[in-house]
Scaffold this motif. Structure first.
Motif, PDB file in Angstrom:
ATOM      1  N   ASN A   1     -16.009  12.328  31.798  1.00  0.00           N
ATOM      2  CA  ASN A   1     -15.648  13.621  31.218  1.00  0.00           C
ATOM      3  C   ASN A   1     -15.065  14.634  32.188  1.00  0.00           C
ATOM      4  N   ILE A   2     -15.017  14.334  33.462  1.00  0.00           N
ATOM      5  CA  ILE A   2     -14.542  15.336  34.397  1.00  0.00           C
ATOM      6  C   ILE A   2     -13.124  15.004  34.836  1.00  0.00           C
ATOM      7  N   SER A   3     -12.255  15.985  34.761  1.00  0.00           N
ATOM      8  CA  SER A   3     -10.850  15.787  35.109  1.00  0.00           C
ATOM      9  C   SER A   3     -10.647  15.929  36.605  1.00  0.00           C
ATOM     10  N   ARG A   4      -9.401  15.803  36.998  1.00  0.00           N
ATOM     11  CA  ARG A   4      -9.024  15.917  38.400  1.00  0.00           C
ATOM     12  C   ARG A   4      -9.303  17.318  38.928  1.00  0.00           C
ATOM     13  N   THR A   5      -9.360  18.312  38.080  1.00  0.00           N
ATOM     14  CA  THR A   5      -9.593  19.677  38.532  1.00  0.00           C
ATOM     15  C   THR A   5     -11.040  20.114  38.336  1.00  0.00           C
ATOM     16  N   GLY A   6     -11.881  19.229  37.830  1.00  0.00           N
ATOM     17  CA  GLY A   6     -13.281  19.563  37.656  1.00  0.00           C
ATOM     18  C   GLY A   6     -13.617  20.142  36.300  1.00  0.00           C
ATOM     19  N   SER A   7     -12.659  20.292  35.427  1.00  0.00           N
ATOM     20  CA  SER A   7     -12.928  20.786  34.090  1.00  0.00           C
ATOM     21  C   SER A   7     -13.094  19.611  33.148  1.00  0.00           C
ATOM     22  N   GLN A   8     -13.824  19.808  32.079  1.00  0.00           N
ATOM     23  CA  GLN A   8     -14.024  18.719  31.137  1.00  0.00           C
ATOM     24  C   GLN A   8     -12.729  18.413  30.415  1.00  0.00           C
ATOM     25  N   THR A   9     -12.458  17.107  30.280  1.00  0.00           N
ATOM     26  CA  THR A   9     -11.261  16.703  29.561  1.00  0.00           C
ATOM     27  C   THR A   9     -11.488  16.855  28.075  1.00  0.00           C
ATOM     28  N   GLY A  10     -10.404  16.963  27.357  1.00  0.00           N
ATOM     29  CA  GLY A  10     -10.491  17.102  25.920  1.00  0.00           C
ATOM     30  C   GLY A  10     -10.911  18.493  25.484  1.00  0.00           C
ATOM     31  N   GLU A  11     -11.168  19.365  26.423  1.00  0.00           N
ATOM     32  CA  GLU A  11     -11.543  20.740  26.104  1.00  0.00           C
ATOM     33  C   GLU A  11     -10.558  21.670  26.782  1.00  0.00           C
ATOM     34  N   SER A  12     -10.412  22.850  26.247  1.00  0.00           N
ATOM     35  CA  SER A  12      -9.539  23.834  26.861  1.00  0.00           C
ATOM     36  C   SER A  12     -10.190  24.358  28.129  1.00  0.00           C
ATOM     37  N   ILE A  13      -9.350  24.546  29.139  1.00  0.00           N
ATOM     38  CA  ILE A  13      -9.821  25.115  30.390  1.00  0.00           C
ATOM     39  C   ILE A  13      -9.907  26.615  30.196  1.00  0.00           C
ATOM     40  N   PRO A  14     -11.016  27.245  30.593  1.00  0.00           N
ATOM     41  CA  PRO A  14     -11.087  28.700  30.458  1.00  0.00           C
ATOM     42  C   PRO A  14      -9.928  29.359  31.200  1.00  0.00           C
ATOM     43  N   LEU A  15      -9.435  30.426  30.642  1.00  0.00           N
ATOM     44  CA  LEU A  15      -8.313  31.131  31.244  1.00  0.00           C
ATOM     45  C   LEU A  15      -8.768  31.875  32.501  1.00  0.00           C
ATOM     46  N   PRO A  16      -8.234  31.484  33.674  1.00  0.00           N
ATOM     47  CA  PRO A  16      -8.543  32.269  34.867  1.00  0.00           C
ATOM     48  C   PRO A  16      -7.838  33.622  34.764  1.00  0.00           C
ATOM     49  N   ALA A  17      -8.266  34.568  35.547  1.00  0.00           N
ATOM     50  CA  ALA A  17      -7.641  35.892  35.528  1.00  0.00           C
ATOM     51  C   ALA A  17      -6.141  35.746  35.748  1.00  0.00           C
ATOM     52  N   GLY A  18      -5.353  36.348  34.887  1.00  0.00           N
ATOM     53  CA  GLY A  18      -3.909  36.334  35.015  1.00  0.00           C
ATOM     54  C   GLY A  18      -3.217  35.132  34.400  1.00  0.00           C
ATOM     55  N   ALA A  19      -3.967  34.142  33.919  1.00  0.00           N
ATOM     56  CA  ALA A  19      -3.351  32.967  33.298  1.00  0.00           C
ATOM     57  C   ALA A  19      -2.742  33.368  31.957  1.00  0.00           C
ATOM     58  N   LEU A  20      -1.689  32.684  31.565  1.00  0.00           N
ATOM     59  CA  LEU A  20      -0.973  33.023  30.340  1.00  0.00           C
ATOM     60  C   LEU A  20      -1.182  32.033  29.204  1.00  0.00           C
ATOM     61  N   ALA A  21      -1.703  30.848  29.497  1.00  0.00           N
ATOM     62  CA  ALA A  21      -1.880  29.829  28.461  1.00  0.00           C
ATOM     63  C   ALA A  21      -3.179  29.069  28.682  1.00  0.00           C
ATOM     64  N   THR A  22      -3.830  28.727  27.599  1.00  0.00           N
ATOM     65  CA  THR A  22      -4.994  27.864  27.649  1.00  0.00           C
ATOM     66  C   THR A  22      -4.494  26.429  27.623  1.00  0.00           C
ATOM     67  N   VAL A  23      -5.010  25.585  28.510  1.00  0.00           N
ATOM     68  CA  VAL A  23      -4.531  24.214  28.628  1.00  0.00           C
ATOM     69  C   VAL A  23      -5.678  23.240  28.408  1.00  0.00           C
ATOM     70  N   LYS A  24      -5.454  22.289  27.515  1.00  0.00           N
ATOM     71  CA  LYS A  24      -6.399  21.204  27.279  1.00  0.00           C
ATOM     72  C   LYS A  24      -5.947  20.018  28.123  1.00  0.00           C
TER      73      LYS A  24
END
Length: 146
Positions: free
Chosen positions: A24-47
């Motif tokens: 379940n953990i992606s290359r960036t440490g976020s769970q796959t198949g779920e949207s990554i929380p928007l970091p400050a200043g981000a413009l799009a939510t990415v699954k």
């Protein structure tokens, strides 16, 4: 008997934890198949996709090295800096892979967004750019951009 039960429970918990981490953990440490929380200043939510191919992983590392500073992690964009690449505007039928190559090699005049012109990216090869595009396309597919 009590110690055996405790030992078995600990081993089972460790194995379950390892399995969850591996699947379940992606290359960036976020769970796959779920949207990554928007970091400050981000413009799009990415699954993130469930997994990345070897080529997509290579492209992801190259993206992190040369693109993420402006376009944000996982192509989410950065407010006031650069647009999200995981966006319908960059779907393959509108911006083919060669558009990314030319933009990185030569720079590009602002035409969809009001971020200003994109300068050429120094030190990046055509092979690097194509690997990055492979990674971006995987992210786009995971987000319904085909």
């Amino acid at each position: 008997m009590k110690w055996a039960a405790i030992f078995f429970a600990l081993v089972a918990a460790a194995a379950a934890g390892w399995y969850i981490m591996q699947t379940n953990i992606s290359r960036t440490g976020s769970q796959t198949g779920e949207s990554i929380p928007l970091p400050a200043g981000a413009l799009a939510t990415v699954k993130l996709p469930a997994s990345f191919t070897e080529q997509e992983q290579i492209g992801g590392r190259a993206y992190d090295a040369v693109c993420a500073a402006c376009h944000g992690p996982n192509g989410q964009g950065r407010d006031g800096v650069a647009p999200p690449l995981v966006h319908k505007i960059y779907e393959p039928s509108h911006h083919r892979d060669m558009a990314f190559v030319l933009a990185a090699q030569n720079g590009v005049r602002a035409h969809h967004w009001k971020f200003g012109n994109m300068p050429a990216v120094e030190g990046v090869t055509r092979s690097d750019i194509l690997a990055i595009v492979t990674y971006i396309r995987a992210l786009q597919r995971a987000n319904g951009i085909n």
